[in-house]
Write a protein that holds these residues in place. Structure first.
Motif, short mmCIF file in Angstrom:
data_model
loop_
_atom_site.label_atom_id
_atom_site.label_comp_id
_atom_site.label_asym_id
_atom_site.label_seq_id
_atom_site.Cartn_x
_atom_site.Cartn_y
_atom_site.Cartn_z
N GLN A 175 17.33 26.01 1.90
CA GLN A 175 17.97 24.92 1.16
C GLN A 175 19.30 24.40 2.12
O GLN A 175 19.10 23.12 2.07
CB GLN A 175 18.71 25.57 -0.11
CG GLN A 175 18.94 24.35 -1.03
CD GLN A 175 19.58 24.90 -2.23
OE1 GLN A 175 19.71 26.17 -2.59
NE2 GLN A 175 19.86 24.06 -3.43
N TYR A 176 20.04 25.20 2.76
CA TYR A 176 20.96 24.86 3.44
C TYR A 176 20.22 24.00 4.72
O TYR A 176 20.79 22.76 5.11
CB TYR A 176 21.78 25.98 4.13
CG TYR A 176 22.83 25.45 4.77
CD1 TYR A 176 24.09 25.00 4.54
CD2 TYR A 176 22.67 25.60 6.54
CE1 TYR A 176 24.94 24.64 5.25
CE2 TYR A 176 23.82 25.36 7.10
CZ TYR A 176 24.95 24.74 6.58
OH TYR A 176 26.16 24.19 7.40
N GLU A 178 21.34 15.35 5.95
CA GLU A 178 22.65 14.76 6.54
C GLU A 178 22.38 14.08 7.99
O GLU A 178 22.80 13.05 8.24
CB GLU A 178 23.55 15.87 6.39
CG GLU A 178 24.03 15.91 5.11
CD GLU A 178 25.05 17.31 4.99
OE1 GLU A 178 25.73 17.59 6.15
OE2 GLU A 178 25.62 17.81 4.02
N TYR A 179 21.68 15.01 8.76
CA TYR A 179 21.43 14.51 10.19
C TYR A 179 20.54 13.27 10.14
O TYR A 179 20.85 12.23 10.94
CB TYR A 179 20.87 15.58 10.92
CG TYR A 179 20.42 15.47 12.43
CD1 TYR A 179 21.17 15.24 13.40
CD2 TYR A 179 18.69 14.96 12.54
CE1 TYR A 179 20.94 14.76 14.64
CE2 TYR A 179 18.57 14.55 13.86
CZ TYR A 179 19.46 14.45 14.91
OH TYR A 179 19.20 14.29 16.06
N LYS A 180 19.52 13.18 9.43
CA LYS A 180 18.72 12.01 9.41
C LYS A 180 19.64 10.94 8.91
O LYS A 180 19.36 9.67 9.47
CB LYS A 180 17.39 12.29 8.80
CG LYS A 180 16.50 13.09 9.08
CD LYS A 180 15.15 13.00 8.80
CE LYS A 180 14.05 13.89 9.29
NZ LYS A 180 13.74 13.67 10.56
N GLU A 222 19.93 7.46 11.25
CA GLU A 222 19.71 6.19 10.92
C GLU A 222 20.68 5.09 10.90
O GLU A 222 20.54 4.19 11.25
CB GLU A 222 19.09 6.31 9.62
CG GLU A 222 17.66 6.91 9.52
CD GLU A 222 17.14 6.98 7.83
OE1 GLU A 222 17.48 6.19 7.07
OE2 GLU A 222 16.07 7.48 7.69
N ALA A 223 21.96 5.80 10.57
CA ALA A 223 23.10 5.06 10.61
C ALA A 223 23.57 4.57 12.20
O ALA A 223 23.87 3.56 12.40
CB ALA A 223 24.33 5.48 10.02
#
Length: 118
Positions: free
Chosen positions: A46-47, A54-56, A60-61
């Motif tokens: 899950q972690y 969060e990385y993706k 993307e940002a």
């Protein structure tokens, strides 16, 4: 003697019950360890999924503008190729005519550096 053999029998039975209790305790311990390991594995998974998400999002940002520029460059390239093809079609006949004129119309002249020795 009967009381001694009865005592021995009782001791053997008590020892057997103790061995059974120890075996049952080991089984419970192993089950608990296995369950704890599975729970820890689920938490880890899950972690990991949360961190990947969060990385993706951050990726993307950071690369969002880069992805748009790649699409823009591709579009500009296609536009340039189309313009070059249109120019080729429009100027092909004129260029071929000029080239054929230069090749076919020969004007014999003496070169400027030629000296007549006499």
């Amino acid at each position: 003697m009967a009381s001694q053999s009865q005592g021995i029998q009782q001791l053997l039975q008590a020892e057997k019950r103790a061995a059974d209790k120890v075996a049952e305790a080991r089984k419970r311990k192993n089950r608990r360890l296995k369950q704890a390991k599975e729970e820890a594995q689920a938490e880890i998974e899950q972690y990991r999924l949360q961190r990947e998400k969060e990385y993706k999002t951050k990726e993307e940002a950071a690369l969002g503008s880069h992805g748009n520029s790649a699409v823009e460059v591709d579009k500009e390239t296609v536009d340039k190729i189309k313009r070059i093809q249109v120019n080729y079609q429009q100027n092909r006949e004129a260029v071929l005519g000029t080239l054929l004129n230069l090749v076919c119309e020969i004007k014999p002249e003496i070169h400027a550096n030629y000296r007549v020795s006499g």
